[in-house]
Design a protein around this motif. Sequence first.
Motif, short mmCIF file in Angstrom:
data_model
loop_
_atom_site.label_atom_id
_atom_site.label_comp_id
_atom_site.label_asym_id
_atom_site.label_seq_id
_atom_site.Cartn_x
_atom_site.Cartn_y
_atom_site.Cartn_z
N UNK A 88 0.86 -1.19 0.00
CA UNK A 88 0.00 0.00 0.00
C UNK A 88 0.89 1.23 0.00
N UNK A 89 0.56 2.23 -0.83
CA UNK A 89 1.39 3.43 -0.84
C UNK A 89 0.57 4.69 -1.13
N UNK A 90 1.21 5.82 -0.91
CA UNK A 90 0.58 7.13 -1.06
C UNK A 90 0.82 7.65 -2.47
N UNK A 91 -0.27 7.94 -3.19
CA UNK A 91 -0.16 8.42 -4.56
C UNK A 91 0.63 9.72 -4.66
N UNK A 92 0.51 10.60 -3.67
CA UNK A 92 1.16 11.91 -3.74
C UNK A 92 2.64 11.85 -3.41
N UNK A 93 2.97 11.13 -2.33
CA UNK A 93 4.37 11.08 -1.91
C UNK A 93 5.14 9.93 -2.56
N UNK A 95 5.39 7.10 -1.21
CA UNK A 95 5.99 6.33 -0.12
C UNK A 95 5.05 5.22 0.37
N UNK A 96 5.59 4.10 0.84
CA UNK A 96 4.75 3.03 1.39
C UNK A 96 3.99 3.51 2.62
N UNK A 155 -2.91 3.83 -3.03
CA UNK A 155 -2.72 2.87 -4.13
C UNK A 155 -2.32 1.54 -3.53
N UNK A 156 -2.67 0.47 -4.23
CA UNK A 156 -2.46 -0.87 -3.71
C UNK A 156 -2.09 -1.81 -4.86
N UNK A 162 3.86 -1.91 -7.91
CA UNK A 162 4.68 -0.91 -7.22
C UNK A 162 5.88 -0.49 -8.07
N UNK A 163 6.61 -1.46 -8.59
CA UNK A 163 7.80 -1.14 -9.37
C UNK A 163 7.45 -0.43 -10.68
N UNK A 164 6.46 -0.94 -11.40
CA UNK A 164 6.10 -0.34 -12.69
C UNK A 164 5.59 1.09 -12.49
N UNK A 165 4.81 1.32 -11.45
CA UNK A 165 4.31 2.67 -11.19
C UNK A 165 5.47 3.66 -11.05
N UNK A 166 6.50 3.26 -10.33
CA UNK A 166 7.67 4.13 -10.16
C UNK A 166 8.53 4.17 -11.42
N UNK A 167 8.82 2.99 -12.00
CA UNK A 167 9.72 2.93 -13.15
C UNK A 167 9.15 3.68 -14.35
#
Length: 492
Positions: A88-93, A95-96, A155-156, A162-167
Motif C-alpha cells: 500500500x502506498x501514497x499516490x502523492x508522496x 511512499x509506502x 494505491x495498492x 509498485x515497481x512499474x508505477x515508479x519505473x
Amino acid sequence: MTRRGILAVDEGSTGTRATVVGEDGVCGPSFYTAVDVVHPESSRVEQDAAQLLERTVDVARQAIAWAGENGVAIAGMSVCTQRATAILWDRETGRPLAPAVVWQDSRYADELAKLAPEWDPVLWARTGRPVGTRAPFLWAARQLDQLDVPADRVLFGSVDTWLVWHLSGRTRYVMSATNAVAFGGYRLREHAWDQEWLAALGFPASLAPPPVDDDGDFGYTDPKLLGIEVPIAAVMGDQHASLIALGALTPGQGTCVHGTGTFVGALAGDEPPDGLGEVDGVLCLVGWRSAGHSRFSLEAYTSTTGSALRWLTEDLGLFRSAAEISELAAAQPRSTSTWFVPTLAGLRTPVQRPGARGLLTGLSLATTRDAVARAVLDGIAHAVSDTVDALRTTMNRPVTRLRAGGGLAASDVLLQSQADFAGVEIERAADSATASLRGAAYLAGVRLGVWPSLVEAVAHQGKGEVFEPRLPEDERRELRDRWQDVLAVSLS
C-alpha cells in the motif's frame, strides 16, 4: 557493431538481480543485491517496499552501465517479481503506507480457514485456487481502516504494480496477469477480479489495479530513475518467466525448479483443465498472457527439498554438504527398506496436511551413512514425483518432459531417481540460474522484434544432460506403491 538487448530485472524474495539479455539469448553479467526480510511474529513476514524499489533501481543502473560499456543497445526492459507480496502506498508522496506483506505471511490463516468451506468450491471454479492461507486483499482491507490518508491517495498492488508505477514515472498503475493470478481473486477465463470475493474480504474493488497482459502496456522507463527511456515491454511472476525460459511452450511440457522447496509446473493449454481441485495443492495459473490470449499452466509445490538438505547439514551436522549427500548416495543402491519422508514443514500434495511431520524409517544397526544419504534423495524424488503425478491427473494428459534447474538439480542421483519414479524424461537445464530473467526478457523481446517468436528465443539456449527413466514399469509402480504406504505412516 551495436547489438540489441533487453534490460532484465528479477525482484525476488531475498534479493534483486539485473542483467542484459542479448540477441543471442545469452545474459551478460548478473548484478545482485540482497533485500531484507523481517519476521515480527511467527506468522508475519514483511519487507520495506522503499528498499525493494531502491535496490531494483541500483542493480538496473549497473546493468545499463555494463551495456553502454560493451556496445549493447537496450531495446526495452522486462521485470519479473516475487508473487503475491502486497504493498500500500501514497499516490502523492510515492511512499509506502505500511510494511509490504510477503507471500509467506500467514497471519490470517485461521480466519481464512473459516471461509474455506463456503468459498473453496466457488474459487476453484473461477480462479483455479482455493481460499488458502494468505489473502493480500484481506490484509489491505484491514490496513485501510487504520490509515490516516485520504482514500483517493491510496494505491495498492503487488510488487510488479509498485515497481512499474515508479519505473514508468508514475504513469502506469496495473498488475500483470501472472502476478494477478497468484494474488488470488483473479478470474481465469474473464481476465478480471472476482468482485464477490473482494467484497467478502471487505476490500473496495475500485482500489484493485487493472490486470493486463504480461507483454501489455507498462509505459516507458523514467529517465530520471534509470537514465534511459525505453518501453517496459514485459512484466511477469518469476515462476512463470522460468516456465518460458525452460522451454515449456507446448501442453504437457514442464519445469522443475529446485530451491528451498521445489516448484513443478506444466503448460496445460488454452483452457483451464476440468479437474481443478481434485488433487490437493495443484493450482491453475496463467502461464503467460499475450495479445489478449492466456496460456494456462498448472503448478504444485513440495515445501521441503533443499531445506531438508540444509537441515541435515547445517542444523544436525550429519553431512558436510549437499554435494556430500549426493556423492554418498551415488555409491549406494536403491533400498526398499530405508525410507525418508521430507514432510518437515507439512504436506501439500497429494493431500493437504499442514501438520504432517517427516519420517526416517527402516533403520537397523547395519544402516550406513551412505544408505541414509540415498534414502534422503530418493525420498525427495518421490515427493516431487507426487506433484508430477498430481499435474498429470489434473490436466488429464501426460507430462512429456521436465527441464530441471536450481541447486538440487546438480545431483545426478536425484534427477535420475526423479526420472525413474515419475516415469518421464528430465533434462538438466544448461543455465537455470538465469531462467526467470531470461523468460521475461524473451517475452519482451518478441514484442519488440528482437526475436520472431518464443520458440526461436528459447532455441538459443544449449541442451543440458538428459536423464531417461530406467525402471521397468512394474518396478516403478511397485516402488511408488511402497512409497505411498510409507507416506501414509508419516501422516498417521
